[in-house]
Design an enzyme around this catalytic site. Structure first.
Site, mmCIF file in Angstrom:
data_model
loop_
_atom_site.group_PDB
_atom_site.id
_atom_site.type_symbol
_atom_site.label_atom_id
_atom_site.label_comp_id
_atom_site.label_asym_id
_atom_site.label_seq_id
_atom_site.Cartn_x
_atom_site.Cartn_y
_atom_site.Cartn_z
ATOM 1 N N ARG A 61 36.914 16.755 21.296
ATOM 2 C CA ARG A 61 36.901 17.494 22.569
ATOM 3 C C ARG A 61 35.977 16.845 23.587
ATOM 4 N NH1 ARG A 61 37.402 20.885 18.533
ATOM 5 N NH2 ARG A 61 35.163 21.233 18.374
ATOM 6 N N GLU A 98 26.439 21.078 7.705
ATOM 7 C CA GLU A 98 26.026 22.251 6.933
ATOM 8 C C GLU A 98 26.482 22.096 5.474
ATOM 9 O OE1 GLU A 98 27.161 25.759 8.935
ATOM 10 O OE2 GLU A 98 25.883 27.053 7.696
HETATM 11 P P1 AMP Z 1 26.405 19.866 15.660
HETATM 12 O O1 AMP Z 1 26.382 18.467 15.142
HETATM 13 O O2 AMP Z 1 26.036 20.878 14.620
HETATM 14 O O3 AMP Z 1 25.605 20.024 16.933
HETATM 15 O O4 AMP Z 1 27.920 20.212 15.979
HETATM 16 C C1 AMP Z 1 28.479 19.809 17.180
HETATM 17 C C2 AMP Z 1 29.888 19.321 17.001
HETATM 18 O O5 AMP Z 1 30.670 20.199 16.209
HETATM 19 C C3 AMP Z 1 30.572 19.248 18.355
HETATM 20 O O6 AMP Z 1 31.351 18.059 18.403
HETATM 21 C C4 AMP Z 1 31.402 20.497 18.431
HETATM 22 O O7 AMP Z 1 32.668 20.211 18.976
HETATM 23 C C5 AMP Z 1 31.537 20.985 17.001
HETATM 24 N N1 AMP Z 1 31.117 22.385 16.823
HETATM 25 C C6 AMP Z 1 30.069 22.822 16.072
HETATM 26 N N2 AMP Z 1 30.005 24.158 16.060
HETATM 27 C C7 AMP Z 1 31.015 24.585 16.852
HETATM 28 C C8 AMP Z 1 31.476 25.878 17.247
HETATM 29 N N3 AMP Z 1 30.877 27.009 16.835
HETATM 30 N N4 AMP Z 1 32.555 25.959 18.060
HETATM 31 C C9 AMP Z 1 33.176 24.821 18.483
HETATM 32 N N5 AMP Z 1 32.793 23.577 18.135
HETATM 33 C C10 AMP Z 1 31.728 23.457 17.322
#
Ligand code: AMP
Length: 173
Positions: A61, A98
């Protein structure tokens, strides 16, 4: 209100996760335009001059947001992709999710030395994705000058994980 164009989808892609679906926002011309303009603003200095050479989008995205921002700024676009998608020699970063781990890649020749970069993704959650992306760009000799996301999940503390880089979020929940 832009926030009304982001849809909560409970228990996707797995139980306990509330997925932030930006599809309604992308389908709304005024909303999408406003988001691209606001994100492009992060690649400009106080005087309105473009302050970046490249805009990086993170699969998938992040691509949708970063490509029109690059065009708006007159900058190049560089994709950071999931493992195995880029055809040329790449740098790789593996980071913890996670559950399990993920690997991101960028082409080794994607940047000229000293390129100034704006990094864009849709959602900042734990920050691991953007932290890994920033590491990749530094290994390429690029300089991350700004990081911008559409939506920050503030309760997950991703902003701290991305330090010393500051994250600019258009919305925080
Ligand atoms: P993080 O590495 O945990 O910051 O996760 C970010 C990545 O995962 C981004 O590329 C987001 O598109 C996706 N992502 C993580 N959590 C969500 C969520 N609750 N809703 C949509 N996309 C998420």
């Amino acid at each position: 209100m832009l926030s009304s164009l982001i849809r909560d989808v409970p228990d996707f892609p797995e139980p306990g996760i509330v997925f932030k679906d930006i599809s309604p926002l992308l389908a709304d011309h005024r909303g999408f335009s406003a988001v691209i303009e606001a994100l492009a603003n992060r690649g400009q200095d106080a005087g309105g001059s473009v302050s970046v050479d490249k805009v990086v989008g993170i699969e998938a995205r992040g691509f949708i947001l970063a490509a029109p921002v690059a065009l708006a700024l007159g900058a190049g676009f560089v994709p950071v992709r999931k493992a195995g998608k880029l055809p040329g020699p790449t740098h790789q970063e593996t980071y913890a999710l996670e559950y399990g781990e993920a690997t991101l890649e960028v082409h080794q020749d994607a940047f000229s030395s000293g390129d100034r970069v704006l990094v864009i993704d849709d959602v900042l959650a734990t920050g691991g994705t953007i932290r890994a992306t920033n590491s990749l760009l530094e290994r390429c000799g690029a300089t991350v000058v700004a990081v911008a996301v559409l939506l920050e999940l503030g309760f997950l503390g991703g902003r701290e994980a991305v330090r010393p880089h500051a994250v600019s979020a258009l919305m925080t929940v």
